[in-house]
Design a protein around this motif. Structure first.
Motif, short mmCIF file in Angstrom:
data_model
loop_
_atom_site.label_atom_id
_atom_site.label_comp_id
_atom_site.label_asym_id
_atom_site.label_seq_id
_atom_site.Cartn_x
_atom_site.Cartn_y
_atom_site.Cartn_z
N CYS A 276 44.85 1.82 55.76
CA CYS A 276 45.73 1.21 54.76
C CYS A 276 46.11 2.22 53.69
N LEU A 277 45.11 2.99 53.22
CA LEU A 277 45.41 4.01 52.20
C LEU A 277 46.34 5.07 52.75
N TYR A 278 46.09 5.50 53.97
CA TYR A 278 46.96 6.52 54.58
C TYR A 278 48.39 6.01 54.65
N LYS A 279 48.56 4.79 55.15
CA LYS A 279 49.90 4.21 55.29
C LYS A 279 50.55 4.05 53.91
N TRP A 280 49.78 3.58 52.91
CA TRP A 280 50.34 3.37 51.59
C TRP A 280 50.78 4.69 50.96
N PHE A 281 49.89 5.70 50.99
CA PHE A 281 50.23 7.00 50.40
C PHE A 281 51.41 7.63 51.13
N HIS A 282 51.44 7.51 52.44
CA HIS A 282 52.52 8.10 53.23
C HIS A 282 53.85 7.42 52.95
N SER A 283 53.87 6.10 52.87
CA SER A 283 55.14 5.38 52.68
C SER A 283 55.59 5.34 51.22
N SER A 284 54.66 5.39 50.27
CA SER A 284 55.04 5.29 48.86
C SER A 284 55.40 6.63 48.24
N GLY A 285 54.89 7.71 48.82
CA GLY A 285 55.12 9.04 48.26
C GLY A 285 54.30 9.29 47.00
N LYS A 286 53.37 8.40 46.69
CA LYS A 286 52.52 8.54 45.50
C LYS A 286 51.17 9.10 45.89
N PRO B 86 38.32 -8.29 50.05
CA PRO B 86 39.33 -7.78 50.98
C PRO B 86 39.99 -6.50 50.46
N CYS B 87 40.56 -5.75 51.35
CA CYS B 87 41.32 -4.55 51.01
C CYS B 87 42.55 -4.97 50.20
N PRO B 88 42.80 -4.36 49.03
CA PRO B 88 43.95 -4.74 48.22
C PRO B 88 45.30 -4.39 48.82
N VAL B 89 45.33 -3.59 49.88
CA VAL B 89 46.60 -3.24 50.51
C VAL B 89 47.00 -4.28 51.55
N CYS B 90 46.08 -4.61 52.47
CA CYS B 90 46.40 -5.54 53.56
C CYS B 90 45.85 -6.95 53.33
N ASN C 235 36.12 0.82 53.48
CA ASN C 235 35.02 1.78 53.35
C ASN C 235 35.29 2.88 52.32
N LEU C 236 36.51 2.97 51.81
CA LEU C 236 36.82 4.02 50.84
C LEU C 236 36.95 3.40 49.45
N GLU C 237 36.11 3.86 48.52
CA GLU C 237 36.14 3.32 47.17
C GLU C 237 36.98 4.21 46.27
N CYS C 238 37.90 3.59 45.55
CA CYS C 238 38.74 4.30 44.59
C CYS C 238 37.93 4.58 43.33
N LYS C 239 37.97 5.81 42.86
CA LYS C 239 37.22 6.17 41.65
C LYS C 239 37.90 5.65 40.40
#
Length: 126
Positions: A111-121, A80-84, A97-101
């Motif tokens: 999920c990544l878009y929402k996480w990066f947008h809301s966390s500021g990281k 599963p996606c570690p965010v949701c 579908n997006l693998e973190c290097k």
């Protein structure tokens, strides 16, 4: 509503309680038979169903079908996606579908878009 799913000789059962004042009060999900499944995994699956019903305006059928598809994919070995914490994205039904290097986990793009947008990281989620 009581739903059963048999997977590899493991029977799963979910009880969904819809209050008379739904959607003003949230639906509740109870996992009745959890043989062979960790409590953590059941909690995450319960949260998926509740999120679909209470936050995404999904129907009971939509929530249960998405839950079943997620369970099937997890038993096939898809992580599963570690965010949701879901294999299939609630909105798009896409698999991660997006693998973190950095950590080699796969994520849903939304999920990544929402996480990066809301966390500021701008670094790895994990």
């Amino acid at each position: 509503c009581d739903i059963y799913s048999s997977l590899n000789q493991c029977q799963l059962s979910v009880l969904i309680r819809i209050p008379p004042s739904f959607p003003l009060r949230n639906a509740e999900v109870d996992c009745k038979k959890t043989l062979g499944i960790s409590e953590k995994r059941w909690r995450l699956w319960s949260l998926q169903i509740m999120r679909m019903l209470n936050n995404e305006d999904g129907s009971i059928l939509d929530a249960l079908m998405l839950w079943k598809q997620n369970v099937d994919k997890e038993f096939e070995g898809v992580e599963p996606c570690p965010v949701c914490y879901s294999v299939l994205c609630v909105k798009t039904h896409a698999m991660p579908n997006l693998e973190c290097k950095t950590c080699q986990n796969r994520f849903h793009s939304s999920c990544l878009y929402k996480w990066f947008h809301s966390s500021g990281k701008s670094q790895c989620v994990i």
